[in-house]
Design an enzyme around this catalytic site. Structure first.
Site, PDB file in Angstrom:
ATOM      1  CD  GLU A  12      -2.769  -1.026   2.557  1.00  0.00           C
ATOM      2  OE1 GLU A  12      -3.975  -1.217   2.542  1.00  0.00           O
ATOM      3  OE2 GLU A  12      -2.126  -0.905   3.617  1.00  0.00           O
ATOM      4  CG  ASP A 217     -12.427  -6.125  -0.611  1.00  0.00           C
ATOM      5  OD1 ASP A 217     -13.395  -6.286   0.137  1.00  0.00           O
ATOM      6  OD2 ASP A 217     -11.335  -5.645  -0.212  1.00  0.00           O
TER       7      ASP A 217
HETATM    8  N1  SAH Z   1      -5.500 -11.312   1.646  1.00  0.00           N
HETATM    9  C1  SAH Z   1      -4.655 -10.372   2.324  1.00  0.00           C
HETATM   10  C2  SAH Z   1      -5.366  -9.946   3.543  1.00  0.00           C
HETATM   11  C3  SAH Z   1      -5.039  -8.579   3.942  1.00  0.00           C
HETATM   12  S1  SAH Z   1      -6.101  -8.071   5.198  1.00  0.00           S
HETATM   13  C4  SAH Z   1      -3.328 -11.007   2.616  1.00  0.00           C
HETATM   14  O1  SAH Z   1      -3.187 -12.175   2.360  1.00  0.00           O
HETATM   15  O2  SAH Z   1      -2.385 -10.335   3.056  1.00  0.00           O
HETATM   16  C5  SAH Z   1      -6.838  -6.738   4.436  1.00  0.00           C
HETATM   17  C6  SAH Z   1      -6.190  -5.398   4.589  1.00  0.00           C
HETATM   18  O3  SAH Z   1      -6.853  -4.530   3.727  1.00  0.00           O
HETATM   19  C7  SAH Z   1      -6.370  -4.812   5.972  1.00  0.00           C
HETATM   20  O4  SAH Z   1      -5.261  -4.018   6.302  1.00  0.00           O
HETATM   21  C8  SAH Z   1      -7.666  -4.002   5.868  1.00  0.00           C
HETATM   22  O5  SAH Z   1      -7.561  -2.737   6.470  1.00  0.00           O
HETATM   23  C9  SAH Z   1      -7.904  -3.831   4.377  1.00  0.00           C
HETATM   24  N2  SAH Z   1      -9.139  -4.427   3.824  1.00  0.00           N
HETATM   25  C10 SAH Z   1      -9.395  -4.467   2.508  1.00  0.00           C
HETATM   26  N3  SAH Z   1     -10.569  -5.086   2.276  1.00  0.00           N
HETATM   27  C11 SAH Z   1     -11.071  -5.454   3.476  1.00  0.00           C
HETATM   28  C12 SAH Z   1     -12.246  -6.156   3.874  1.00  0.00           C
HETATM   29  N4  SAH Z   1     -13.116  -6.628   2.977  1.00  0.00           N
HETATM   30  N5  SAH Z   1     -12.440  -6.379   5.193  1.00  0.00           N
HETATM   31  C13 SAH Z   1     -11.551  -5.920   6.091  1.00  0.00           C
HETATM   32  N6  SAH Z   1     -10.421  -5.270   5.768  1.00  0.00           N
HETATM   33  C14 SAH Z   1     -10.160  -5.020   4.469  1.00  0.00           C
END
Ligand code: SAH
Length: 265
Positions: A12, A217
């Site tokens: 990010e 998303d």
């Molecule tokens: N699939 C990713 C997960 C990251 S967690 C991995 O494997 O690393 C998601 C990160 O993006 C968090 O920092 C959160 O703030 C943000 N985020 C984006 N979409 C989100 C969602 N649907 N629910 C919660 N956090 C979300």
């Protein structure tokens, strides 16, 4: 101004440390803090990692150890309602911890003993963030994002939304879950995992903060599809250009003042 910039994931914040002038790195509490200047503004960039505790720890350290006067969180988030779409930008007016529930002792969402469910973002900082975001969409977006990626993620005319951001220690990937949060939290525009924790710390330490997120998303069953690709090829670019616009704004007003002074007006 000494600006602290937090993101959760390294993807990010890609490009931001490279854009710093004379950066140096300090490690504290297992995190790398990059101290330097971003387009003439004193800045400290750091990755909080994911979740509310990680974000709170990072925000506190930025204020207490690095002396930042303002905090900006930039990252990605899931859409909180149906008109908010992938590629849109959300700016928090206020933030709530959606997984805080000490009822019946305290109302749902209230952070016990603060009397508050919502923590507000700073108005002046928000105005500046919004200006930067609009300038990005109007002037940078077309060239900043690769055309192939625009097509893949169907980014045609991204929009900006202001409203409530809800944070919790859960990646929301379930239609019923997001629908329930939307029903319980009027004005919800996005869900993520850090913003409201930073907002609480900033409220308690009396430091202005703002949270800006690119929608990655829909917080439903498809949420994880192409998540990382989007963060890298789209969200990181948004963050870099918007932070640049944000920083340059003050430079413009300061030099405007300087030229008015030197012109004797
Ligand atoms: N699939 C990713 C997960 C990251 S967690 C991995 O494997 O690393 C998601 C990160 O993006 C968090 O920092 C959160 O703030 C943000 N985020 C984006 N979409 C989100 C969602 N649907 N629910 C919660 N956090 C979300």
């Amino acid at each position: 101004m000494r600006l602290g910039i937090i993101s959760a994931l390294s993807e990010e914040q890609q490009g931001l440390v490279e854009a710093m002038q004379s950066p140096y790195k300090l490690i504290h509490g297992q995190r790398e803090y990059w101290v330097g200047q971003l387009w003439e503004i004193d800045a400290v960039c750091v990755l909080s990692r994911i979740g509310k505790v990680a974000a709170a720890m990072t925000a506190t350290t930025l204020v207490e150890k690095f002396g930042v006067t303002h905090i900006l969180f930039t990252g990605v988030a899931g859409a909180g309602e149906q008109t908010v779409q992938v590629g849109d930008i959300v700016v928090a007016d206020s933030l709530v911890q959606h997984d805080m529930d000490a009822s019946p002792l305290f109302p749902r969402f209230e952070v016990p003993l603060t009397g508050l469910t919502h923590f507000t973002a700073d108005h002046r900082l928000n105005a500046r963030v919004l200006n930067a975001a609009y300038a990005f969409l109007d002037e940078d977006f077309m060239e900043a994002i690769d055309d192939g990626e625009k097509a893949v993620f169907r980014l045609t005319q991204p929009r900006i939304h202001r409203g409530l951001i809800a944070s919790g220690d859960q990646f929301i990937k379930d239609s019923a879950h997001i629908a329930g949060l939307n029903a319980a939290l009027p004005g919800l525009v996005a869900v993520e995992m850090e913003g409201a924790a930073v907002a609480q710390v900033c409220y308690e330490l009396d430091v202005p903060c703002a949270v800006i997120r690119t929608i990655s998303d829909n917080a439903n069953e498809n949420a994880a599809t192409d998540f990382m690709r989007f963060v890298k090829s789209v969200a990181a670019r948004y963050a870099l250009y918007i932070v640049r616009r944000f920083c340059l704004q003050e430079e413009v007003s300061v030099s405007d003042q300087a030229s008015r002074v030197s012109a004797g007006t």
